[in-house]
Design an enzyme around this catalytic site. Structure first.
Site, PDB file in Angstrom:
ATOM      1  N   ALA A  69       0.777  -1.076   0.009  1.00 23.71           N
ATOM      2  CA  ALA A  69       0.094   0.007  -0.183  1.00 23.71           C
ATOM      3  C   ALA A  69       0.477   1.158   0.049  1.00 23.71           C
ATOM      4  O   ALA A  69       2.179   1.159   0.442  1.00 23.71           O
ATOM      5  CB  ALA A  69      -0.817   0.258   0.609  1.00 23.71           C
ATOM      6  N   GLY A 112       1.331  -5.123   1.077  1.00 25.48           N
ATOM      7  CA  GLY A 112      -0.077  -5.666   0.175  1.00 25.48           C
ATOM      8  C   GLY A 112      -0.111  -6.406  -1.637  1.00 25.48           C
ATOM      9  O   GLY A 112      -0.899  -6.772  -2.184  1.00 25.48           O
ATOM     10  N   GLU A 115      -0.050  -9.691  -0.646  1.00 24.26           N
ATOM     11  CA  GLU A 115      -1.328  -9.724  -0.656  1.00 24.26           C
ATOM     12  C   GLU A 115      -1.750  -9.461  -1.372  1.00 24.26           C
ATOM     13  O   GLU A 115      -2.869 -10.953  -2.116  1.00 24.26           O
ATOM     14  CB  GLU A 115      -2.270  -8.832   0.773  1.00 24.26           C
ATOM     15  CG  GLU A 115      -1.261  -8.783   1.619  1.00 24.26           C
ATOM     16  CD  GLU A 115      -2.228  -8.441   2.780  1.00 24.26           C
ATOM     17  OE1 GLU A 115      -2.099  -8.251   4.058  1.00 24.26           O
ATOM     18  OE2 GLU A 115      -1.471  -6.667   2.466  1.00 24.26           O
ATOM     19  N   GLU A 135       4.813  -4.741   6.753  1.00 29.12           N
ATOM     20  CA  GLU A 135       4.061  -3.808   7.788  1.00 29.12           C
ATOM     21  C   GLU A 135       4.415  -3.763   9.944  1.00 29.12           C
ATOM     22  O   GLU A 135       4.432  -2.340   9.440  1.00 29.12           O
ATOM     23  CB  GLU A 135       2.584  -4.163   7.917  1.00 29.12           C
ATOM     24  CG  GLU A 135       1.714  -4.587   6.858  1.00 29.12           C
ATOM     25  CD  GLU A 135       1.823  -4.965   5.736  1.00 29.12           C
ATOM     26  OE1 GLU A 135       3.056  -6.119   5.636  1.00 29.12           O
ATOM     27  OE2 GLU A 135       1.100  -6.324   4.248  1.00 29.12           O
TER      28      GLU A 135
HETATM   29  N1  CO8 Z   1       4.460   3.315  -0.390  1.00 32.11           N
HETATM   30  C1  CO8 Z   1       4.817   4.996  -1.069  1.00 32.11           C
HETATM   31  N2  CO8 Z   1       5.901   4.523  -1.220  1.00 32.11           N
HETATM   32  C2  CO8 Z   1       7.007   3.836  -1.348  1.00 32.11           C
HETATM   33  C3  CO8 Z   1       6.656   2.642  -1.167  1.00 32.11           C
HETATM   34  C4  CO8 Z   1       5.079   2.470  -0.242  1.00 32.11           C
HETATM   35  N3  CO8 Z   1       4.665   0.805   0.326  1.00 32.11           N
HETATM   36  N4  CO8 Z   1       7.555   1.339  -1.331  1.00 32.11           N
HETATM   37  C5  CO8 Z   1       8.271   2.180  -1.750  1.00 32.11           C
HETATM   38  N5  CO8 Z   1       8.154   3.338  -1.673  1.00 32.11           N
HETATM   39  C6  CO8 Z   1       8.571   4.537  -2.429  1.00 32.11           C
HETATM   40  C7  CO8 Z   1      10.227   5.170  -1.891  1.00 32.11           C
HETATM   41  O1  CO8 Z   1       9.297   5.897  -1.007  1.00 32.11           O
HETATM   42  C8  CO8 Z   1      11.019   5.867  -2.402  1.00 32.11           C
HETATM   43  O2  CO8 Z   1      10.184   6.816  -3.110  1.00 32.11           O
HETATM   44  P1  CO8 Z   1      11.422   8.555  -3.091  1.00 32.11           P
HETATM   45  O3  CO8 Z   1      12.088   8.117  -4.506  1.00 32.11           O
HETATM   46  O4  CO8 Z   1       9.735   9.892  -3.532  1.00 32.11           O
HETATM   47  O5  CO8 Z   1      12.487   8.438  -2.235  1.00 32.11           O
HETATM   48  C9  CO8 Z   1      10.287   4.834  -3.832  1.00 32.11           C
HETATM   49  O6  CO8 Z   1       9.888   4.011  -4.205  1.00 32.11           O
HETATM   50  C10 CO8 Z   1      12.224   3.508  -3.978  1.00 32.11           C
HETATM   51  O7  CO8 Z   1      11.914   3.099  -2.652  1.00 32.11           O
HETATM   52  P2  CO8 Z   1      13.346   2.796  -2.129  1.00 32.11           P
HETATM   53  O8  CO8 Z   1      14.135   4.129  -2.345  1.00 32.11           O
HETATM   54  O9  CO8 Z   1      12.934   3.081  -0.447  1.00 32.11           O
HETATM   55  O10 CO8 Z   1      13.964   1.622  -2.261  1.00 32.11           O
HETATM   56  P3  CO8 Z   1      14.988   0.418  -2.027  1.00 32.11           P
HETATM   57  O11 CO8 Z   1      15.258  -0.370  -3.026  1.00 32.11           O
HETATM   58  O12 CO8 Z   1      15.751   0.793  -1.014  1.00 32.11           O
HETATM   59  O13 CO8 Z   1      13.870   0.566  -0.502  1.00 32.11           O
HETATM   60  C11 CO8 Z   1      12.471  -1.730  -0.535  1.00 32.11           C
HETATM   61  C12 CO8 Z   1      12.563  -1.407  -1.142  1.00 32.11           C
HETATM   62  C13 CO8 Z   1      12.886  -3.050   0.884  1.00 32.11           C
HETATM   63  C14 CO8 Z   1      10.613  -2.146  -0.581  1.00 32.11           C
HETATM   64  C15 CO8 Z   1      11.425   0.190   0.528  1.00 32.11           C
HETATM   65  O14 CO8 Z   1      11.328   1.017  -0.201  1.00 32.11           O
HETATM   66  C16 CO8 Z   1      10.652  -0.610   1.605  1.00 32.11           C
HETATM   67  O15 CO8 Z   1      11.063  -0.513   2.505  1.00 32.11           O
HETATM   68  N6  CO8 Z   1       9.353  -0.189   1.491  1.00 32.11           N
HETATM   69  C17 CO8 Z   1       8.448  -0.386   2.259  1.00 32.11           C
HETATM   70  C18 CO8 Z   1       7.279  -1.588   2.141  1.00 32.11           C
HETATM   71  C19 CO8 Z   1       7.033  -1.740   3.090  1.00 32.11           C
HETATM   72  O16 CO8 Z   1       6.646  -1.466   4.196  1.00 32.11           O
HETATM   73  N7  CO8 Z   1       5.412  -2.270   2.287  1.00 32.11           N
HETATM   74  C20 CO8 Z   1       3.959  -1.998   2.555  1.00 32.11           C
HETATM   75  C21 CO8 Z   1       3.605  -0.934   3.117  1.00 32.11           C
HETATM   76  S1  CO8 Z   1       1.977  -1.321   4.282  1.00 32.11           S
HETATM   77  C22 CO8 Z   1       0.886  -2.183   3.626  1.00 32.11           C
HETATM   78  O17 CO8 Z   1       0.561  -2.517   2.143  1.00 32.11           O
HETATM   79  C23 CO8 Z   1      -0.316  -2.915   4.442  1.00 32.11           C
HETATM   80  C24 CO8 Z   1      -1.598  -3.134   3.414  1.00 32.11           C
HETATM   81  C25 CO8 Z   1      -2.638  -2.733   4.388  1.00 32.11           C
HETATM   82  C26 CO8 Z   1      -4.021  -3.125   3.127  1.00 32.11           C
HETATM   83  C27 CO8 Z   1      -4.130  -3.187   2.158  1.00 32.11           C
HETATM   84  C28 CO8 Z   1      -3.594  -2.923   0.782  1.00 32.11           C
HETATM   85  C29 CO8 Z   1      -3.353  -2.289  -0.455  1.00 32.11           C
END
Ligand code: CO8
Length: 261
Positions: A69, A112, A115, A135
């Site tokens: 998400a 997500g 999921e 998460e």
């Molecule tokens: N949401 C928004 N932006 C994101 C997300 C995300 N989930 N993941 C990555 N991005 C963005 C980063 O902010 C970054 O943006 P910017 O360049 O503007 O700073 C860009 O994508 C590239 O990401 P990274 O620089 O972080 O890339 P890395 O290769 O260094 O890292 C990772 C990759 C480890 C995957 C890292 O991006 C990360 O930890 N992302 C978040 C993963 C996460 O926590 N996901 C869970 C989200 S919560 C969720 O899914 C709840 C679901 C609930 C139900 C609804 C489902 C839709």
């Protein structure tokens, strides 16, 4: 490619009778925002109603399938609105989607994103894909089936480990757990997905739909209810023109000819 629908967060291609959906926010690792949910629901409706389409593939552009998400949007949107608009229509749509959906995981598949993959019917993954439910690192927890579907596939202990540590595993490990059907080299992922989709698309659509529905039912029913449902769909399948043709062709040692293909 026969035709292309226009969307802003996803790209659609149709190759013969296969619809390919590409999540397309690569600079945000295909994070799922409300607009992507709306667009996915819209295109899934179109593909399910399109008689030419028999199988759908979902994959991602760039280095992620989806990182989950959209965290920024979730943080900035009041809970009441998230609950009202929400992400859930996508999972509801997939639950009732008639045709098989293959998730082709091209990279990071987290939260997500995993999921979403688990709501599909078949999951293939590239060698470099990474899967998990991170998460907990955000102070939240999975909210679209992660705790339930992952636990059914992995069993309690591995699911607990993944959900509680938030770590990502590689696709080979996911394959060992039965979370992924097949791992393929990165550069042949989409070809493999299409090959598999074509193999399914050779079958008659009515059998595809009834069989998918019955296997999916095994997830959310007790065995006897599932068996009753399966028997009902089996009798429905047996009563079709395709069944007569398929069985006759077998006995006559020839290839079956499916109508409407
Ligand atoms: N949401 C928004 N932006 C994101 C997300 C995300 N989930 N993941 C990555 N991005 C963005 C980063 O902010 C970054 O943006 P910017 O360049 O503007 O700073 C860009 O994508 C590239 O990401 P990274 O620089 O972080 O890339 P890395 O290769 O260094 O890292 C990772 C990759 C480890 C995957 C890292 O991006 C990360 O930890 N992302 C978040 C993963 C996460 O926590 N996901 C869970 C989200 S919560 C969720 O899914 C709840 C679901 C609930 C139900 C609804 C489902 C839709």
């Amino acid at each position: 490619v026969n035709y292309i629908y226009m969307y802003s967060t996803i790209q659609i291609e149709v190759i013969d009778n296969i619809g390919i959906i590409k999540l397309n926010r690569p600079d945000k690792l295909n994070a799922i925002n409300f607009q992507m949910v709306d667009e996915l629901v819209d295109v899934l409706n179109k593909l399910d109603n399109d008689d030419k389409i028999k199988v759908v593939i979902i994959t991602g552009n760039g280095k992620a399938f989806s990182a989950g998400a959209d965290v920024k949007e979730m943080l900035e949107t009041p809970l009441e609105e998230i609950m009202k608009k929400g992400h859930m229509p996508l999972w509801e749509k997939l639950r009732t989607f008639k045709k098989p959906v293959i998730a082709a995981l091209n990279g990071i598949t987290a939260g997500g994103g995993l999921e979403l993959a688990m709501a599909c019917d078949i999951i293939i993954a590239s060698e470099s894909a990474k899967l998990g439910q991170p998460e907990i690192n955000l102070g939240i927890m999975p909210g679209a089936g992660g705790t339930q579907r992952l636990t059914r596939v992995l069993g309690k202990y591995k699911a607990m480990e993944l959900v509680l540590t938030g770590k990502l595993i590689d696709s080979k490990e996911a394959e060992r757990y039965g979370l992924v059907n097949k791992v393929v080299p990165d550069n042949s992922l989409i070809d493999e997905a299409i090959r598999l989709a074509r193999e399914i698309a050779e079958k008659p659509i009515i059998s595809i739909i009834l069989a998918k529905e019955a296997v999916a039912r095994a997830w959310d029913t007790l065995l006897q209810q599932g068996l009753d449902f399966e028997r009902r769909n089996f009798y429905l399948a047996l009563n079709t023109k395709e069944a007569k043709e398929g069985m006759r062709a077998f006995l006559e040692k020839r290839k079956p000819r499916w109508e409407n293909d």
